[in-house]
Enzyme design. Structure first.
Site, PDB file in Angstrom:
ATOM      1  CD  GLU A 125      -2.589  -1.874   0.622  1.00  0.00           C
ATOM      2  OE1 GLU A 125      -1.651  -2.662   0.931  1.00  0.00           O
ATOM      3  OE2 GLU A 125      -3.656  -2.265   0.143  1.00  0.00           O
ATOM      4  NE  ARG A 182      -2.487  -5.635   2.723  1.00  0.00           N
ATOM      5  CZ  ARG A 182      -3.472  -6.131   1.974  1.00  0.00           C
ATOM      6  NH1 ARG A 182      -3.753  -7.418   1.994  1.00  0.00           N
ATOM      7  NH2 ARG A 182      -4.200  -5.338   1.229  1.00  0.00           N
TER       8      ARG A 182
END
Ligand code: SF4
Length: 666
Positions: free
Chosen positions: A168, A218
């Site tokens: 992200e 992640r």
């Protein structure tokens, strides 16, 4: 037939009962009174809904990498105790929970942390007001240790696993990408040196927690940033993480500053699963797919086809805490599906508010809104079956009232029936399906094509009435507005008006945007064929747009300056960009002179101009349709909600919220 999604899965040393992960979300409860207790109750309820593993919102591993005290932190020993409340509640409910270790890098909130933000290079993010300072090697070393210390605290707080936040566009992602890492030392330059920080963090965390504790990473599967990490490098990074010993890879898509929508409603379901699939083919550890997965039948297909080992869903757990349990029981029609609108979750968070959910406004108000049975069961009439009336009827019936809902159209849904026709907004069908199932189950009597009057309601013996009759479209005072080719937006949505090839819309708010989409894109290409055509380069993106274009020319006109007002922060930019790509023209800061048979004559900076149009659509606001409310006042206890109370832009969020509120007030 064996269901894959319900098969247990091994994540390193940890066995999970199924393959659904509740992805990390910041919900902002930290800032409320009893914030931690609320968070604990929030996660516990999801755990009781049988989700395989919950991942918390990001917990900052150091002050400068965080978002301040209104967010979760794990950089001090005193942070451990409150976190224990969360893990205890989740375990009590039979669930498992991982702490996400987080460092925002250049996305950090400097005002909130009170210290300067840092990043691999001193490059400001377009979505942050502050420029970060470049980290020196000693700071890099210390930050790696911060991740490890955070992991140790997670163990002490009773977590079952940790997830390292590496996607992200946050710090680890910033080190990996050549866009944000311009260093020339051991921590930047070629791919190996850019990858080093993330790998070191993974290794140090693994060492800190030992072999019996799972570490999920992640990673960014696709940055959606020009000139960023290539797919080849991404796959290489995945292999390096596997070698470093991480237990599973959770694949994130897109940076927060990316210009490509990744979780908006317009993104087709499962559109990014192919990224996880590529990573899965490169490693042997479990790979978790995410982004726009909101239905467990879809999750089942993804896993059964071997495209990922597990799925991550986040917002769907706001819309329905019991989505997993209901789906496991085969009750798919009872799931309150997340429609990816972002209106009450992300839009709230970006506005500094607590997250809620448009279709489930209980989120964030669990304590205040605990449902209590009605003291006396009454005969209640709800007039109008738009979102406000539907939610009111549902809650009233659930609390034990005898409810009849009246609708003058031949179907329930009100303005939800407008939204669901708009290309990219098909998810509204799910909300409608949910209410249909709920009303049916709760024994609400639905009377379609029935206009209730004050007299008829009194005569029938109703004891209380909820007026949710919506709005009357406003007719602006423009000469020529009565001409036959001038129609109101509701008639277009209801397919009661013919629309020509050239269209001028008077108004440029949310409704006008929806209308424009509907009018220019009335030959939608299914996401599957779109992907096929693009993948095989049969068509490029431009040709795709032309193919799906209705050939209509649409002008949106507005007196004011801004287009798409009322749309949420996280969606507005994508909606407007989409309209522009489809050739919709937005003409603002104008005055209307007259509507003629040829179109609309406008004045634009003293210049008169004709906007040619075969059809002129009025979408210039609305007024409350509240005559029934006034007719009943003083005769029966009566409540007014939704558009009938206040006619704003299409506002299903406020409508459902007010329905939920009145449902608790009778
Ligand atoms: Fe999903 Fe919209 Fe609810 Fe957010 S507000 S969880 S996007 S339905």
């Amino acid at each position: 037939e064996v269901s894959k999604v319900w098969e247990p899965i091994q994540i390193g040393p940890m066995m999970l009962p199924n393959r659904v992960l509740m992805g990390s979300m910041h919900v902002g409860f930290e800032k409320l009174e009893d914030g931690v207790e609320r968070l604990a109750a929030f996660y516990a309820e999801r755990a009781s809904g049988e989700v395989g593993l919950i991942v918390t919102g990001g917990a900052a591993v150091c002050r400068e990498g965080g978002m301040g005290d209104a967010y979760c932190n794990v950089y001090l020993d005193e942070h451990v105790e409150p976190l224990r409340l969360i893990t205890a509640a989740v375990h009590e409910a039979g669930g498992k929970i991982a702490l996400q270790l987080f460092h925002a890098g250049r996305y950090a909130h400097q005002e909130a942390t009170g210290v300067e933000s840092v990043a691999p290079s001193a490059l400001q993010a377009p979505i942050n007001r502050h420029k970060p300072r470049e980290m020196n090697p000693a700071e890099i070393e210390r930050t790696i240790q911060d991740f490890a210390d955070g992991a140790s605290r997670a163990i002490r707080a009773g977590f079952d696993a940790v997830e390292i936040m590496g996607s992200e566009g946050y710090l680890i992602n910033q080190f990996l990408s050549p866009v944000t890492n311009k260093r020339e030392d051991d921590w930047g330059g070629d791919f190996a040196r850019r990858a080093r920080f993330g790998i070191e963090v993974a290794k140090r965390v693994i060492t800190a927690v030992g072999p019996d504790f799972p570490v999920i990473f992640r990673m960014s599967g696709l940055d959606l940033m020009p000139d960023s990490t290539t797919m080849e490098e991404t796959l290489q990074f995945a292999r390096m993480l596997e070698q470093a010993g991480v237990s599973a890879l959770n694949v994130g898509i897109g940076w927060h500053e990316s210009k490509v929508p990744t979780i908006a409603m317009m993104v087709p379901r499962g559109a990014y699963v192919w990224v996880a699939q590529q990573i899965k083919e490169a490693v042997r550890i479990p790979v978790i797919a995410s982004n726009r997965i909101n239905d467990l039948r879809q999750a089942e297909a993804i896993i059964a086809e071997g495209r990922s080992d597990m799925v991550s869903m986040a917002r769907p757990f706001l819309a329905d805490s019991q989505i997993v349990r209901k789906s496991r029981a085969g009750q798919f029609d009872e799931v309150n599906t997340c429609i990816a609108c972002n209106q009450a979750c992300l839009d709230h968070i970006f506005d500094g508010k607590v997250a809620s959910c448009m279709v489930n406004p209980v989120v964030g108000r669990e304590k205040e809104w605990a449902l209590e049975p009605a003291m006396v069961s009454k005969r209640v009439a709800v007039v109008g079956a738009g979102p406000a009336g539907l939610e009111a009827a549902r809650v009233l019936a659930e609390r034990g009232h005898q409810v009849v809902i009246f609708e003058k159209q031949n179907q329930i849904g009100g303005q939800l029936n407008y939204a669901r026709q708009v290309p990219g907004k098909e998810e509204f069908n799910e909300t409608l399906r949910y209410y249909k199932t709920q009303l049916n189950q709760m024994g609400v009597q639905v009377r379609l094509e029935m206009a209730a009057t004050a007299d008829s309601l009194i005569e029938e013996g109703f004891e209380e009435v909820v007026v949710a009759t919506g709005v009357n479209p406003r007719r602006p005072d423009i000469p020529g507005v009565d001409l036959p080719h001038v129609v109101s937006y509701d008639r277009v949505f209801e397919k009661k008006a013919k629309v020509g090839r050239r269209v001028a819309i008077v108004g440029a708010g949310g409704i006008a945007c929806d209308l424009s989409h509907l009018l220019v894109q009335d030959q939608p290409i299914s996401p599957q064929s779109a992907q096929y055509l693009l993948e095989y380069r049969i068509l490029d993106a431009k040709a795709m747009h032309q193919l799906s274009h209705s050939g209509r020319k649409v002008f949106m006109l507005r007196r004011g300056k801004h287009v798409g007002t009322g749309l949420g922060k996280t969606t507005r930019w994508a909606v407007l960009a989409n309209l522009k790509r489809h050739g919709v023209e937005m003409v603002t800061q104008i005055d209307y002179k007259e509507i003629t048979a040829e179109g609309v004559i406008i004045r634009n900076q003293e210049q008169e101009q004709l906007v040619q149009a075969d059809t002129v659509i009025i979408a210039a606001g609305a007024t409350p349709n509240d005559s029934l409310f006034h007719a009943l006042q003083g005769r029966l206890p009566v409540h007014v909600i939704g558009g009938a109370k206040e006619a704003g832009e299409l506002d299903a969020k406020r409508a459902i919220y007010e329905g939920a509120l009145v449902g608790r007030a009778i």
